[in-house]
Design a protein around this motif. Structure first.
Motif, mmCIF file in Angstrom:
data_model
loop_
_atom_site.group_PDB
_atom_site.id
_atom_site.type_symbol
_atom_site.label_atom_id
_atom_site.label_comp_id
_atom_site.label_asym_id
_atom_site.label_seq_id
_atom_site.Cartn_x
_atom_site.Cartn_y
_atom_site.Cartn_z
ATOM 1 N N THR A 29 130.587 36.260 98.065
ATOM 2 C CA THR A 29 131.156 37.370 98.817
ATOM 3 C C THR A 29 130.110 37.906 99.785
ATOM 4 O O THR A 29 129.015 38.282 99.379
ATOM 5 N N VAL B 141 130.743 43.779 100.334
ATOM 6 C CA VAL B 141 131.764 44.520 99.597
ATOM 7 C C VAL B 141 131.543 46.004 99.808
ATOM 8 O O VAL B 141 130.428 46.452 100.032
ATOM 9 N N PHE C 149 135.139 42.594 94.038
ATOM 10 C CA PHE C 149 134.813 41.287 93.474
ATOM 11 C C PHE C 149 136.010 40.691 92.739
ATOM 12 O O PHE C 149 136.134 39.481 92.621
ATOM 13 N N SER D 116 138.074 38.217 94.815
ATOM 14 C CA SER D 116 137.413 37.004 95.300
ATOM 15 C C SER D 116 138.189 35.783 94.806
ATOM 16 O O SER D 116 138.677 35.764 93.674
#
Length: 150
Positions: free
Chosen positions: A34, A37, A43, A46
């Protein structure tokens, strides 16, 4: 690093993670792929995080990765032919208003403004990292932990 060596490293990491290792492993992959963020919950969306969004939090809450074993695994990946450069850092998390926070200590914190006090109340963190190149902008953290009042 060859693909086979990477697979061995990932298998070794997964094997020693302990509790909540599936969610922790997915979370580690999500962190690695990633780019940026704005919240921890991101997360969970993802493509490599294969669980429900609440598992992001449960991985952190339930998981207790064995730091020493992980550090040994990281060190095994280093090339023995080049000089290893270690760097240490002390970072302060200033929490002057968090009176009920456990383990608050007096910490030195440099301030860019003249006249500001160089001491704050909060928690200190220590990091040891390997600097793999003489040029570049990244480092491999081996150990990152809070400095307790003990």
């Amino acid at each position: 690093m060859t693909l086979n060596k990477l697979k061995q490293f990932r298998t070794g990491t997964y094997t020693i993670l302990g509790k909540a290792k599936d969610a922790l492993f997915d979370l580690m992959d999500a962190v690695l792929v990633t780019r940026s963020v704005y919240s921890f919950a991101e997360f969970s969306v993802s493509p490599v995080f294969r669980r429900k969004w609440s598992s992001v939090y449960e991985a952190i809450q339930d998981g207790d990765p064995p730091r020493t074993e992980l550090m040994k695994l990281y060190i095994k990946q280093l090339s023995l032919r080049e000089q290893i450069i270690l760097a240490g850092d002390h970072t302060v998390w200033a929490r002057p208003d968090a009176r009920t926070l456990k383990e608050r200590t007096f910490e030195h914190q440099a301030h860019p403004m003249s006249g500001a006090k160089p001491v704050t109340v909060g928690q200190g963190y220590s990091t040891i990292a390997i600097i793999p190149e003489t040029e570049g902008s990244w480092a491999l953290p081996l150990l990152h932990e809070r400095i307790t009042s003990e």
